[in-house]
Design a protein around this motif. Structure first.
Motif, PDB file in Angstrom:
ATOM      1  N   VAL A   6     -23.851  -4.509 -19.826  1.00 41.47           N
ATOM      2  CA  VAL A   6     -24.196  -3.243 -19.164  1.00 41.47           C
ATOM      3  C   VAL A   6     -23.796  -2.069 -20.059  1.00 41.47           C
ATOM      4  CG1 VAL A   6     -23.664  -1.730 -17.197  1.00 41.47           C
ATOM      5  CG2 VAL A   6     -24.165  -4.155 -16.806  1.00 41.47           C
ATOM      6  N   ARG A   7     -22.640  -2.171 -20.701  1.00 41.12           N
ATOM      7  CA  ARG A   7     -22.234  -1.107 -21.636  1.00 41.12           C
ATOM      8  C   ARG A   7     -23.265  -0.969 -22.772  1.00 41.12           C
ATOM      9  NH1 ARG A   7     -19.607   3.636 -23.207  1.00 41.12           N
ATOM     10  NH2 ARG A   7     -19.677   3.626 -25.459  1.00 41.12           N
ATOM     11  N   ALA A   8     -23.649  -2.112 -23.355  1.00 39.36           N
ATOM     12  CA  ALA A   8     -24.612  -2.054 -24.462  1.00 39.36           C
ATOM     13  C   ALA A   8     -25.921  -1.420 -23.985  1.00 39.36           C
ATOM     14  CB  ALA A   8     -24.876  -3.448 -25.018  1.00 39.36           C
ATOM     15  N   MET A   9     -26.343  -1.763 -22.773  1.00 41.96           N
ATOM     16  CA  MET A   9     -27.594  -1.214 -22.241  1.00 41.96           C
ATOM     17  C   MET A   9     -27.446   0.273 -21.932  1.00 41.96           C
ATOM     18  SD  MET A   9     -28.672  -4.516 -19.909  1.00 41.96           S
ATOM     19  CE  MET A   9     -30.221  -3.902 -19.239  1.00 41.96           C
ATOM     20  N   LYS A  10     -26.254   0.680 -21.503  1.00 42.01           N
ATOM     21  CA  LYS A  10     -26.008   2.117 -21.274  1.00 42.01           C
ATOM     22  C   LYS A  10     -26.166   2.896 -22.585  1.00 42.01           C
ATOM     23  CE  LYS A  10     -24.201   2.477 -16.912  1.00 42.01           C
ATOM     24  NZ  LYS A  10     -24.693   3.479 -15.944  1.00 42.01           N
ATOM     25  N   VAL A  11     -25.694   2.294 -23.681  1.00 40.16           N
ATOM     26  CA  VAL A  11     -25.815   2.965 -24.985  1.00 40.16           C
ATOM     27  C   VAL A  11     -27.287   3.017 -25.394  1.00 40.16           C
ATOM     28  CG1 VAL A  11     -25.207   2.869 -27.432  1.00 40.16           C
ATOM     29  CG2 VAL A  11     -23.479   2.313 -25.691  1.00 40.16           C
ATOM     30  N   MET A  12     -27.988   1.875 -25.302  1.00 32.71           N
ATOM     31  CA  MET A  12     -29.401   1.843 -25.705  1.00 32.71           C
ATOM     32  C   MET A  12     -30.231   2.871 -24.953  1.00 32.71           C
ATOM     33  SD  MET A  12     -30.262  -2.201 -25.684  1.00 32.71           S
ATOM     34  CE  MET A  12     -28.924  -3.317 -26.099  1.00 32.71           C
ATOM     35  N   GLY A  13     -29.936   3.037 -23.674  1.00 30.74           N
ATOM     36  CA  GLY A  13     -30.774   3.902 -22.835  1.00 30.74           C
ATOM     37  C   GLY A  13     -30.286   5.335 -22.753  1.00 30.74           C
TER      38      GLY A  13
ATOM     39  N   ALA B 111     -26.218   0.604 -30.061  1.00 27.31           N
ATOM     40  CA  ALA B 111     -25.498  -0.300 -29.144  1.00 27.31           C
ATOM     41  C   ALA B 111     -24.721  -1.353 -29.931  1.00 27.31           C
ATOM     42  CB  ALA B 111     -26.483  -0.974 -28.191  1.00 27.31           C
ATOM     43  N   TRP B 112     -25.313  -1.789 -31.036  1.00 31.37           N
ATOM     44  CA  TRP B 112     -24.638  -2.790 -31.865  1.00 31.37           C
ATOM     45  C   TRP B 112     -23.384  -2.184 -32.511  1.00 31.37           C
ATOM     46  CZ3 TRP B 112     -23.832  -7.567 -32.183  1.00 31.37           C
ATOM     47  CH2 TRP B 112     -23.329  -8.151 -33.349  1.00 31.37           C
ATOM     48  N   ALA B 113     -23.517  -0.970 -33.028  1.00 25.66           N
ATOM     49  CA  ALA B 113     -22.351  -0.292 -33.622  1.00 25.66           C
ATOM     50  C   ALA B 113     -21.274  -0.094 -32.554  1.00 25.66           C
ATOM     51  CB  ALA B 113     -22.773   1.062 -34.204  1.00 25.66           C
ATOM     52  N   ASP B 114     -21.708   0.319 -31.373  1.00 28.61           N
ATOM     53  CA  ASP B 114     -20.761   0.545 -30.272  1.00 28.61           C
ATOM     54  C   ASP B 114     -20.052  -0.754 -29.890  1.00 28.61           C
ATOM     55  OD1 ASP B 114     -19.978   2.434 -27.908  1.00 28.61           O
ATOM     56  OD2 ASP B 114     -20.644   0.597 -26.908  1.00 28.61           O
ATOM     57  N   SER B 115     -20.793  -1.854 -29.892  1.00 23.58           N
ATOM     58  CA  SER B 115     -20.201  -3.115 -29.410  1.00 23.58           C
ATOM     59  C   SER B 115     -19.114  -3.628 -30.354  1.00 23.58           C
ATOM     60  CB  SER B 115     -21.285  -4.173 -29.177  1.00 23.58           C
ATOM     61  OG  SER B 115     -21.579  -4.859 -30.354  1.00 23.58           O
ATOM     62  N   GLN B 116     -19.121  -3.145 -31.608  1.00 24.74           N
ATOM     63  CA  GLN B 116     -18.110  -3.635 -32.558  1.00 24.74           C
ATOM     64  C   GLN B 116     -16.695  -3.249 -32.153  1.00 24.74           C
ATOM     65  OE1 GLN B 116     -19.315  -5.889 -34.704  1.00 24.74           O
ATOM     66  NE2 GLN B 116     -21.179  -5.294 -33.634  1.00 24.74           N
ATOM     67  N   ASP B 117     -16.586  -2.182 -31.348  1.00 25.65           N
ATOM     68  CA  ASP B 117     -15.235  -1.901 -30.851  1.00 25.65           C
ATOM     69  C   ASP B 117     -15.215  -1.741 -29.328  1.00 25.65           C
ATOM     70  OD1 ASP B 117     -16.461   0.521 -30.738  1.00 25.65           O
ATOM     71  OD2 ASP B 117     -14.891   1.633 -31.776  1.00 25.65           O
ATOM     72  N   VAL B 118     -16.068  -2.504 -28.663  1.00 27.48           N
ATOM     73  CA  VAL B 118     -16.012  -2.520 -27.193  1.00 27.48           C
ATOM     74  C   VAL B 118     -14.790  -3.308 -26.742  1.00 27.48           C
ATOM     75  CG1 VAL B 118     -17.042  -3.666 -25.183  1.00 27.48           C
ATOM     76  CG2 VAL B 118     -18.415  -2.100 -26.528  1.00 27.48           C
ATOM     77  N   LYS B 119     -13.950  -2.633 -25.981  1.00 27.23           N
ATOM     78  CA  LYS B 119     -12.840  -3.317 -25.325  1.00 27.23           C
ATOM     79  C   LYS B 119     -13.164  -3.397 -23.834  1.00 27.23           C
ATOM     80  CE  LYS B 119      -8.606  -2.012 -26.363  1.00 27.23           C
ATOM     81  NZ  LYS B 119      -7.532  -0.977 -26.539  1.00 27.23           N
TER      82      LYS B 119
ATOM     83  N   TRP C 167     -35.392   0.663 -32.371  1.00 24.25           N
ATOM     84  CA  TRP C 167     -34.447  -0.057 -33.232  1.00 24.25           C
ATOM     85  C   TRP C 167     -33.156   0.744 -33.395  1.00 24.25           C
ATOM     86  CZ3 TRP C 167     -32.482   1.482 -37.997  1.00 24.25           C
ATOM     87  CH2 TRP C 167     -31.723   0.516 -38.659  1.00 24.25           C
ATOM     88  N   ALA C 168     -33.281   2.071 -33.530  1.00 20.41           N
ATOM     89  CA  ALA C 168     -32.092   2.916 -33.688  1.00 20.41           C
ATOM     90  C   ALA C 168     -31.190   2.809 -32.460  1.00 20.41           C
ATOM     91  CB  ALA C 168     -32.503   4.370 -33.912  1.00 20.41           C
TER      92      ALA C 168
ATOM     93  N   PRO D 273     -18.287   4.734 -41.465  1.00 20.59           N
ATOM     94  CA  PRO D 273     -18.245   4.510 -40.009  1.00 20.59           C
ATOM     95  C   PRO D 273     -19.466   5.090 -39.299  1.00 20.59           C
ATOM     96  CG  PRO D 273     -16.158   5.436 -40.803  1.00 20.59           C
ATOM     97  CD  PRO D 273     -17.127   5.489 -41.944  1.00 20.59           C
ATOM     98  N   ALA D 274     -20.023   6.184 -39.832  1.00 18.08           N
ATOM     99  CA  ALA D 274     -21.156   6.826 -39.153  1.00 18.08           C
ATOM    100  C   ALA D 274     -22.440   6.027 -39.325  1.00 18.08           C
ATOM    101  CB  ALA D 274     -21.352   8.237 -39.701  1.00 18.08           C
ATOM    102  N   CYS D 275     -22.545   5.262 -40.391  1.00 19.46           N
ATOM    103  CA  CYS D 275     -23.804   4.570 -40.700  1.00 19.46           C
ATOM    104  C   CYS D 275     -23.973   3.355 -39.792  1.00 19.46           C
ATOM    105  CB  CYS D 275     -23.837   4.147 -42.166  1.00 19.46           C
ATOM    106  SG  CYS D 275     -25.318   3.185 -42.564  1.00 19.46           S
ATOM    107  N   ILE D 276     -25.018   3.372 -38.956  1.00 21.57           N
ATOM    108  CA  ILE D 276     -25.235   2.256 -38.034  1.00 21.57           C
ATOM    109  C   ILE D 276     -26.361   1.345 -38.509  1.00 21.57           C
ATOM    110  CG2 ILE D 276     -24.313   3.520 -36.060  1.00 21.57           C
ATOM    111  CD1 ILE D 276     -27.262   3.877 -35.133  1.00 21.57           C
ATOM    112  N   GLY D 277     -26.988   1.697 -39.632  1.00 22.89           N
ATOM    113  CA  GLY D 277     -28.039   0.825 -40.140  1.00 22.89           C
ATOM    114  C   GLY D 277     -28.861   1.522 -41.208  1.00 22.89           C
ATOM    115  N   LEU D 278     -29.697   0.736 -41.880  1.00 18.61           N
ATOM    116  CA  LEU D 278     -30.549   1.268 -42.945  1.00 18.61           C
ATOM    117  C   LEU D 278     -32.015   1.110 -42.561  1.00 18.61           C
ATOM    118  CD1 LEU D 278     -29.011  -0.477 -46.128  1.00 18.61           C
ATOM    119  CD2 LEU D 278     -28.142   1.507 -44.889  1.00 18.61           C
ATOM    120  N   ILE D 279     -32.802   2.122 -42.911  1.00 21.80           N
ATOM    121  CA  ILE D 279     -34.253   1.942 -42.938  1.00 21.80           C
ATOM    122  C   ILE D 279     -34.604   1.768 -44.410  1.00 21.80           C
ATOM    123  CG2 ILE D 279     -36.501   3.013 -42.571  1.00 21.80           C
ATOM    124  CD1 ILE D 279     -35.276   4.596 -40.259  1.00 21.80           C
TER     125      ILE D 279
END
Ligand code: MN
Length: 501
Positions: free
Chosen positions: A314-321, A169-177, A163-164, A71-77
């Motif tokens: 807006v939620r995704a952008m809040k996470v990115m920023g 934001a992508w990881a967050d969006s997977q359970d955005v309600k 990218w991180a 669950p913690a892993c949001i991506g690979l480099i």
């Protein structure tokens, strides 16, 4: 408060057994050094975790499956220190469900001319090993980010950080309600969209509620809590000294009651975004203005008039920023300033709901009538927006797919007083100018509602769109209308073919 504390990016180095254990030990040691330094990099807000060097198809597949399940892993480099024959990567990349960023770097900066031998050449093969890895990414039609340069360079670390942020934001969006209090504003087209498609594409779960469901929670707020929150408003914002003596104070108390209810509702349901609509306020005495502004300030995504796509964006952008200077808000292109011979500008605002994270000054809390909706005068925060670079982004549903439209703007000072405009606002000049920006935006079908941000970069949104596998149209200083129309047309063809049936 949004943080990246629970997130990790895994640093994965590819190699093979061909070179023997001594070389592989060196590969592992160098990779650990890179991962450790990226982990410390100020521009990379997410923890970077070294993973043991992968050398076989089995190891690669196991690692990709482990990433999917962590669950913690949001991506690979990913990085190929040596050559790592890319057929070994097919099984792993086939199952990998997390985004990856291909870092094309090299451990040492410079060639040691007087000492270089074939051992050195075999150890430092990124220049061709990464090309082999790149081929399989392209052959498999995988969306990924490619970052090129020495790993200690600021620009490389900044690109990885960008990218991180998108990956977070992508990881967050997977359970955005998204909680919707009421439906879309009647007859409005652009705020509509296919919620099933949105869940398949982005992970968003969009839940509709009758306003009575919210009212029931609002009514549970105790008078003591209402008084305490109203008192906090008076402390936190600029408030006219007479407010306590006027009828407006009871309005402010009702606004506090609304905030307590909405916050309790959103927290109980684990929501990260929400919508309201002035057309459905049954049992609520005022359009929630202040509550929406304060909830956005705390990281919730928001969309007015039932606009759940913008709320989720807006939620995704809040996470990115998160953690960067500058704020992010729901916004609307409201009115134009088109002086003869002067620079055309856009006055952005909304009826009430602009997030104070973008404010240039301490917001002023005021109670004024609302010209639509037929409810009591709502409380709201008024402020100007910080000048400087920002951007607007709009997510639309084209019927068979989603499109993200991004336009950088320059927020400029408002030289006049606006004594009769009781809302927060921002004045900006879009890139390259209003004439081209608005035409391109309209050709693209961009909405009047946007996510507006001083913290989020174009690249973050482009990376996010790649992770979501959606189209991203950029309107900037290089935009030229004829080319932009061609891009729209060719994208229609590309996305139809890429998606198939
Ligand atoms: Mn609106």
């Amino acid at each position: 408060m949004i943080t990246f504390d629970s997130y990790e990016i895994w640093f994965v180095t590819g190699s093979q057994h061909l070179y023997g254990p001594k070389t592989l030990d060196q590969v592992a040691e160098n990779s650990q050094k890179i991962a450790a330094q990226l982990n410390q990099a100020k521009d990379i807000p997410v923890k970077v975790v070294f993973k043991p060097v992968v050398k076989t198809p089995e190891e690669i597949r196991a690692l990709c499956k482990e990433a999917n399940n962590a669950p913690a892993c949001i991506g690979l480099i990913t990085w190929m220190h040596t050559f790592s024959p890319a057929k070994m990567w097919i099984a792993g990349l086939n199952v990998l469900a997390k985004p990856f960023c291909h870092l094309h770097t090299q451990f040492g900066r410079e060639i040691p001319w007087s000492q270089i031998d074939m051992d050195f050449m075999n150890l430092n093969q990124s220049a061709h090993g990464d090309r082999e890895f790149g081929f399989i990414g392209s052959r498999m039609r995988l969306n990924r980010k490619v970052v090129v340069g020495h790993w200690q360079d600021d620009d490389v670390q900044q690109e990885l950080g960008t990218w991180a942020r998108a990956a977070a934001a992508w990881a967050d969006s997977q359970d955005v309600k998204v909680a919707r209090f009421g439906d879309n504003m009647r007859d409005v087209a652009v705020t509509e969209g296919n919620k099933v498609s949105a869940q398949m594409q982005f992970g968003y779960s969009v839940y509709g509620y009758g306003v009575g469901d919210l009212v029931a929670v609002v009514e549970q707020a105790t008078e003591g809590d209402v008084d305490a929150l109203a008192a906090r408003y008076v402390e936190e914002y600029q408030v006219s000294p007479e407010l306590h003596q006027t009828r407006s104070y009871s309005t402010l108390r009702e606004a506090a009651r609304l905030e307590l209810g909405m916050r309790a509702f959103l927290e109980a349901g684990n929501f990260k975004a929400f919508t309201t609509t002035f057309e459905d306020l049954n049992g609520i005495n005022q359009l929630p203005g202040l509550a929406c502004q304060r909830l956005m300030m705390d990281g919730y995504g928001f969309g007015a008039e039932g606009d759940w796509k913008t709320a989720a964006l807006v939620r995704a952008m809040k996470v990115m920023g998160a953690g960067l200077p500058g704020g992010t808000s729901f916004m609307e292109d409201y009115t134009y300033h088109m002086p003869a011979g002067g620079t055309a500008q856009v006055l952005g605002a909304h009826m009430l709901e602009v997030c104070p994270s973008i404010a240039s000054d301490k917001p002023s809390l005021q109670v004024h009538p609302l010209s639509i909706g037929g409810k009591a005068d709502p409380a709201r925060l008024l402020f100007n927006t910080k000048t400087g670079p920002a951007l607007n982004a709009s997510l639309i549903d084209l019927g068979n797919r989603f499109r993200l439209i991004v336009n950088p703007v320059e927020v400029v000072p408002i030289e006049s007083k606006l004594p009769n405009l009781p809302v927060a606002q921002a004045l900006w000049v879009p890139q390259p100018n209003l004439k081209i920006a608005a035409a391109a935006w309209i050709y693209a079908g961009g909405a009047h509602h946007t996510g507006f941000s001083q913290a989020v970069s174009v690249e973050m949104l482009q990376d996010f769109a790649d992770m979501a596998e959606i189209e991203c149209l950029l309107i900037d200083n290089k935009t030229e209308i004829a080319e932009f129309k061609k891009e729209i047309r060719s994208n229609h063809v590309y996305y139809s073919l890429a998606r198939g049936l």
